[in-house]
Design an enzyme around this catalytic site. Structure first.
Site, short mmCIF file in Angstrom:
data_model
loop_
_atom_site.label_atom_id
_atom_site.label_comp_id
_atom_site.label_asym_id
_atom_site.label_seq_id
_atom_site.Cartn_x
_atom_site.Cartn_y
_atom_site.Cartn_z
N TRP A 326 -22.04 13.41 -2.28
CA TRP A 326 -20.81 12.69 -1.91
C TRP A 326 -21.12 11.62 -0.86
O TRP A 326 -20.49 10.55 -0.85
CB TRP A 326 -19.79 13.68 -1.35
CG TRP A 326 -18.53 13.05 -0.84
CD1 TRP A 326 -17.38 12.77 -1.53
CD2 TRP A 326 -18.26 12.61 0.51
NE1 TRP A 326 -16.44 12.20 -0.71
CE2 TRP A 326 -16.95 12.09 0.54
CE3 TRP A 326 -19.02 12.62 1.68
CZ2 TRP A 326 -16.38 11.57 1.70
CZ3 TRP A 326 -18.45 12.09 2.85
CH2 TRP A 326 -17.15 11.59 2.85
N HIS A 327 -22.10 11.90 0.00
CA HIS A 327 -22.40 10.97 1.08
C HIS A 327 -23.08 9.70 0.61
O HIS A 327 -23.06 8.69 1.32
CB HIS A 327 -23.28 11.65 2.14
CG HIS A 327 -22.53 12.58 3.03
ND1 HIS A 327 -22.19 13.86 2.66
CD2 HIS A 327 -22.02 12.40 4.28
CE1 HIS A 327 -21.52 14.44 3.65
NE2 HIS A 327 -21.39 13.58 4.63
N GLY A 328 -23.69 9.71 -0.54
CA GLY A 328 -24.32 8.49 -1.00
C GLY A 328 -25.23 8.70 -2.19
O GLY A 328 -25.69 9.82 -2.45
#
Length: 476
Positions: A326-328
């Site tokens: 989700w963060h990247g």
């Protein structure tokens, strides 16, 4: 439009003046229209093209949720929910992960001996897309589960999706918490203003005085892993732990403060995370709104801990794997997620067997607690190393330096003074809050002490100055 920019400060002064004028109106609707317009201006200031995606996301879930609520056929409800989730995840996947998938597919084909010529697309990542897509998905799921009623007013729902204080970096709000506040008349009293001003000041201090001060030192550390000493590398990782906390928590505090000045409470997103004593405790304190979202909509949906220990470990690992992703769109975020998933699995294993890790007998509870906090902070630092590097080779180089190179480099002093002094200040403040179990403990102090702190914070912000460092979590 960045919170710590002069542009936002003037924007908010004008907006808030109009907001207070409309507070006299018996209906909340004029205020909501004003906030919706301001939210579109705020978000469109980055790139007006992003607004179309935001509106599309909101319109889809507004219509689908109403249809889910009207339907009496469970199969049709599932189809509607699936269509909504598919739409939102397709948007997120296209803008955030498509190029990542193309790049890795090309590498895989080349490794298999094929002559791959796959080209990435010129895609701009819309600011905050991960936050508002998760927020709208949570809304649709809650309507499907019968936890909330579908919103009937497009203005109110559009405001729920685009509320500018938390639009681009959270906290990720649940409909049961934020929507009711948007549809009723807000109260702006002296207490709300006092809390709002306090949170904004604390947020500015954490962002400007902590995160932005340490940003160039962190950049130097990670840009030169093979040129600096092990002690300097370790200080650089500590600096990053302070930077990312000051940056993200600073944003959240400003967001909560701005919303509080408007008479709206946003969810708590941080609760002194570096005082955690275990992996589970850390995720109850760090990015709480994302942790809760992953728990409520992913981990529990996968079966949680209800289907035996083996399935529990799989669910924990899958949840944290996706939480990392989700963060990247980068493998270091995936590794970071797997790392924290492993810590949670070990923590769960020990807890299920009643095993408590102590260096001293149980009678030395306070000392054991301090050791537990220190141990968890060290584990967190290793996680932040994985989070910050651009590749695993860089992580290996920094770890090699830390464990094999014990010299003091010429940059060690440059790092040690700001890092250790800011760390001491932050931990002292958090310990004072932890003892009282109160984030607002400063507001209970004597007026003179409180005024001195406020003045010191304000002077520090002016002295350090507003710098052009974007918030780290804007990229997520």
């Amino acid at each position: 439009m960045v919170f710590t920019s002069p542009t936002f400060i003037w924007f908010f002064v004008v907006f808030y003046s109009l907001y207070l004028l409309l507070q006299r109106n018996p209906s909340v609707r004029p205020q909501n229209i004003l906030v919706l317009v301001a939210s579109n201006i705020f978000y469109g200031a980055w790139d007006v093209r992003f607004l179309g995606l935001l509106w599309f996301s909101a319109i889809v879930d507004f219509i689908v949720a109403q249809q889910i609520e009207k339907s009496t056929d469970q199969r049709r409800k599932r189809i509607l929910l699936t269509s909504s989730l598919t739409t939102q995840l397709t948007l997120l996947g296209t803008f955030k992960y498509l190029n990542f998938g193309i790049e890795n597919a090309a590498r895989l084909l080349e490794a298999m001996g094929f002559d791959a010529h796959l080209h990435t697309l010129a895609i701009i990542l819309p600011v905050g897309i991960s936050f508002y897509t998760f927020q709208t998905m949570g809304y649709t799921i809650d309507v499907y589960r019968g936890k909330v009623k579908a919103c009937q007013d497009p203005i109110d729902f559009a405001l729920y999706v685009s509320f500018f204080p938390q639009l681009v970096a959270g906290p990720i709000e649940t409909p049961g918490h934020l929507l009711p506040q948007l549809v009723r008349k807000r109260v702006i009293d002296r207490a709300a203003v006092s809390i709002g001003v306090y949170w904004v000041l604390i947020g500015f201090f954490k962002k400007v005085a902590i995160a932005d001060t340490l940003a160039p030192l962190v950049q130097h550390t990670f840009d030169n892993p093979d040129k600096i000493s092990g002690v300097s590398s370790l200080l650089g990782i500590v600096a990053f732990s302070l930077q990312i906390y000051g940056d993200f928590a600073g944003y959240t505090y400003i967001a909560r403060g701005v919303a509080k000045l408007m008479g709206i409470d946003l969810a708590l997103n941080f609760r002194r995370p570096y005082l955690a004593v275990s992996p589970r405790d850390f995720w109850r304190r760090w990015h709480i709104s994302l942790s809760n979202w992953l728990r409520d909509y992913l981990y529990i949906s996968l079966g949680g801990s209800r289907k035996g220990p083996g399935r529990t470990y799989v669910n924990l690992m899958l949840t944290m794997f996706l939480g990392g992703l989700w963060h990247g769109a980068s493998w270091n975020f995936v590794v970071w997620g797997i790392y924290h998933g492993t810590l949670l699995c070990v923590d769960h294993f020990l807890d299920q067997r009643g095993i408590r890790l102590r260096l001293l007998p149980a009678a030395f509870a306070r000392v054991n607690h301090v050791i537990g906090v220190a141990g968890m902070y060290i584990l967190t630092l290793l996680g932040w190393l994985l989070f910050r590097v651009t590749n695993m080779g860089q992580a290996g180089e920094i770890l090699r330096s830390i464990f094999l190179d014990f010299r003091l480099g010429p940059e060690t002093g440059m790092l040690a003074v700001p890092v250790l002094s800011l760390a001491a200040l932050l931990f002292a403040f958090h310990i004072a809050q932890e003892r009282k179990k109160d984030d607002l403990v400063v507001l209970s102090w004597r007026p003179f002490t409180r005024a001195t702190i406020y003045a010191s914070v304000f002077v520090t912000i002016l002295t350090v100055g507003l710098r052009p460092y974007p918030f780290i979590y804007f990229q997520f």
